[in-house]
Structure formats: C-alpha cells, structure tokens
Design a protein around this motif. Sequence first.
Motif, PDB file in Angstrom:
ATOM      1  N   ALA A   2       0.837  -1.277  -0.181  1.00 20.72           N
ATOM      2  CA  ALA A   2       0.199  -0.242   0.154  1.00 20.72           C
ATOM      3  C   ALA A   2       0.437   0.948   0.198  1.00 20.72           C
ATOM      4  CB  ALA A   2      -0.905  -0.396   1.351  1.00 20.72           C
ATOM      5  N   SER A   3       1.582   1.401   0.926  1.00 14.41           N
ATOM      6  CA  SER A   3       2.884   2.257   0.605  1.00 14.41           C
ATOM      7  C   SER A   3       3.422   2.521  -0.403  1.00 14.41           C
ATOM      8  CB  SER A   3       4.237   2.092   2.101  1.00 14.41           C
ATOM      9  OG  SER A   3       5.306   1.859   0.973  1.00 14.41           O
ATOM     10  N   PHE A   4       3.827   1.698  -1.667  1.00 12.19           N
ATOM     11  CA  PHE A   4       4.381   1.354  -2.580  1.00 12.19           C
ATOM     12  C   PHE A   4       3.181   2.579  -3.982  1.00 12.19           C
ATOM     13  CE2 PHE A   4       6.700  -2.236  -2.461  1.00 12.19           C
ATOM     14  CZ  PHE A   4       7.027  -1.690  -1.417  1.00 12.19           C
ATOM     15  N   VAL A   5       1.890   2.274  -3.606  1.00 17.55           N
ATOM     16  CA  VAL A   5       0.892   2.712  -4.607  1.00 17.55           C
ATOM     17  C   VAL A   5       0.691   4.003  -3.767  1.00 17.55           C
ATOM     18  CG1 VAL A   5      -1.220   2.354  -5.105  1.00 17.55           C
ATOM     19  CG2 VAL A   5      -0.296   0.467  -4.330  1.00 17.55           C
ATOM     20  N   ILE A   6       0.672   4.500  -2.550  1.00 17.54           N
ATOM     21  CA  ILE A   6       0.649   5.979  -1.857  1.00 17.54           C
ATOM     22  C   ILE A   6       2.097   7.260  -2.522  1.00 17.54           C
ATOM     23  CG2 ILE A   6       0.380   7.276   0.188  1.00 17.54           C
ATOM     24  CD1 ILE A   6      -1.969   5.525  -0.912  1.00 17.54           C
ATOM     25  N   TYR A   7       3.015   6.475  -2.547  1.00 18.46           N
ATOM     26  CA  TYR A   7       4.024   6.489  -2.589  1.00 18.46           C
ATOM     27  C   TYR A   7       4.220   7.361  -4.297  1.00 18.46           C
ATOM     28  CZ  TYR A   7       9.152   8.145  -3.343  1.00 18.46           C
ATOM     29  OH  TYR A   7       9.826   9.137  -3.835  1.00 18.46           O
TER      30      TYR A   7
END
Length: 375
Positions: A348-353
């Motif tokens: 999820a952090s990759f997508v948000i970044y």
Amino acid sequence: MKNTLGENFCVTIFGESHGPYIGVVLDGIAPGIDVNKDFINHQLDLRRPSGKISTKRVETDEFILASGVFNDKTTGTPLTILIPNSVQHSKDYEKTATLARPGHADYTANVKYHGFQDFRGGGHFSGRITAALVAAGGIIIPELEKKGIKIGTHIKSLGGIKDRNFEDYQKDIDFLGGTNFPVLDADKSEQMKTLAEKIAAEGDSVGGVLESVILGMPAGVGEPWFGTLESELSYALFSIPAIKGVQFGDGFDMVDSFGSEFNDSLQIVQDNGKSKVITKTNHNGGINGGISNGMPILFRCAVKPTPSIYKTQDTIDMSKNENAKLNIQGRHDPAIIHRARIVVDSVASFVIYDALAGRFGTDFFGEKGNFWRKN
C-alpha cells in the motif's frame, strides 16, 4: 512475467524461494530519503515466522543494500536490496515435484513455463518473495510518515473470530506497528491464536480478513476511471499471495442499504484555525471518483487459508498426466494472515508514494540541498 509495479515510482521483484537470493529494485525513488537499517529489520521481523502458528523455516533476512544508497540516504538512482536464502530444505519438494499442490500455482506455472519453472517451495510464486517487498517498505513507510501519512493493518477476523474496529486511528496504528500478531482486542487475539494452533494440530489451515487504514492522505490524489486509487491499490494488493478479495469502505457490507444511508455527508470544520472539509461518515472509505477526499482510506483484504496442508489431497501428476494423491512435506504456516499484514502495509505504501509523486512530482519526497555548497 510482469514483475514491476508503479509508473512514477517503480518496484521490481526477483528471485525464487530456494534460489540464492530474492530481491527488489526501486526505480524513480527520490534522492535524500533516509535509509534506516534498524527500521527495515524491524519491519522484516513483523513478517518473520514466530510461535506455533508459523512455519519453522525462519530466515535471518540479512539484507544487502547493493545500490542506490550512500551515507544512509537514497541517491535517487535505482536502489537494489538483496536478501540471501539460507535455510532452504529443497529435498522436501523433490518427491512431489510433478504433483500439483491444490491451491498453489504449480499447475498454472507448469503450463505457462513449460516445466522450466523452479518448483522448490513455489519458486518465484512463493510468499518468501514478499520479504523483499517488506524490506522496501521499510524505506518508503517512514518517508510517508514524514508527510503525515501512516498505514496500519489488523486482523479483522480469523476463522470467524472478529477483532474490534479501528477506534483511535493514531493510537491503534502505533500499537500495531509493535506487535507480531496484529489484533487490537487482547482477548480476541488469544482466541485466534488458540484456534490457529488447534487447526495446525489437525494438519489443516485457516484464513481471515485484514483491515487496513491509510491515515493523513491529502484530498485530490488519484485519477478517474483507470487510475483510481481503488484500482491502483487493488491491482497491487491482489498481487500479494493469498489475497482473494479487496473491499473499500463498507463495500459489500452495505450494498443492500439505501443511498440516504450509504452517502457520506460533507461538512466544513475548523482545524487549528483553518477550514477543513470532512465527511460525517466514511462508508466510501476515503475515496470518491477514484480520488482521495482527505478522510482515512479504509479497505479490507480477504486472505485465503494457507494452501499447504498436511491432509491427503486429490491432485494430478503433471508428468504422467494422471490422477494422484498428495501428502505434502516441508515447513508450512497453518495461518499466514498475521505475517501478511506487513506485506499489505508495504505494498500500500508503494501505491501511495507513486500516486503522490504523480500528483506533486517526485521531488515531493526526500531532502533538498547540495552536499558541496549551501544555498
């Protein structure tokens, strides 16, 4: 095989469960991001097996920062993380190499790769590869937190036993970040562990539901139609082994309700002397029209029971093209859900970044300055 996620910020994974290394390459990462090895180790520890409800294969995950890091900062060039595999028991898989394990990718991989795939431990399809994703998340998650964005996941249910809902998001996320078994209600946590141990003793496995929140996401991030935050998150989350369903907000839980019940009424409130738009409820999970609305982004992931079980199963012998019986060997998790949650946080952090980099530019992240002169 497509092994890369993202547009502005790309994450590429590689390796096999019983190969010498697994790893990840981060391309498009901003320069000047802190790389804290201790925090990466902490994140890997949350994924690492522990207790009676995890596999006995416990890797040390002594990662190597092979490129893209200098003086504990990202350089902005491709960042490569290598993680050696050190405790493989490859012989466990030789006797059943041609038997397709039900629930696994053995059959589909054999069809796609014409028998050349590495079958040991699931090869490239193994959940072992997620360790590389978690290591990468150990760099991205703290950078998001510097922007006021925090991510947390708990086991909402396991085998029918249900945890409480998120209450104080900040407090709950902080608690979850320090526990290997991410359940908010202590009594429910013990009940889940007891059930998982019982099922493990019977040679079976169990699944459940993970519930996640992304807190502090600014409004206006995401795209309509084919680049919605829901579609980008779903695309990434469904790439995690064992994820079989994704729901945003109250999704399936309230589709039989009326619009007057499901709609989230908007209002303006004062926050530190500034006007702020919020919604009174959050049935849509913080996203409207594919774009963040500033409310917490809420989603749930269905995690299927671990397919590797110790009961006799019907299958096929792929080399003989005939029906067969399978009794697996090796070391396997009776429940994978507690280890999967940190993978969900990381992905999820990759997508948000990536979404934030697309909205505000890649220099939205990282420190600014010049090593050789001060501006």
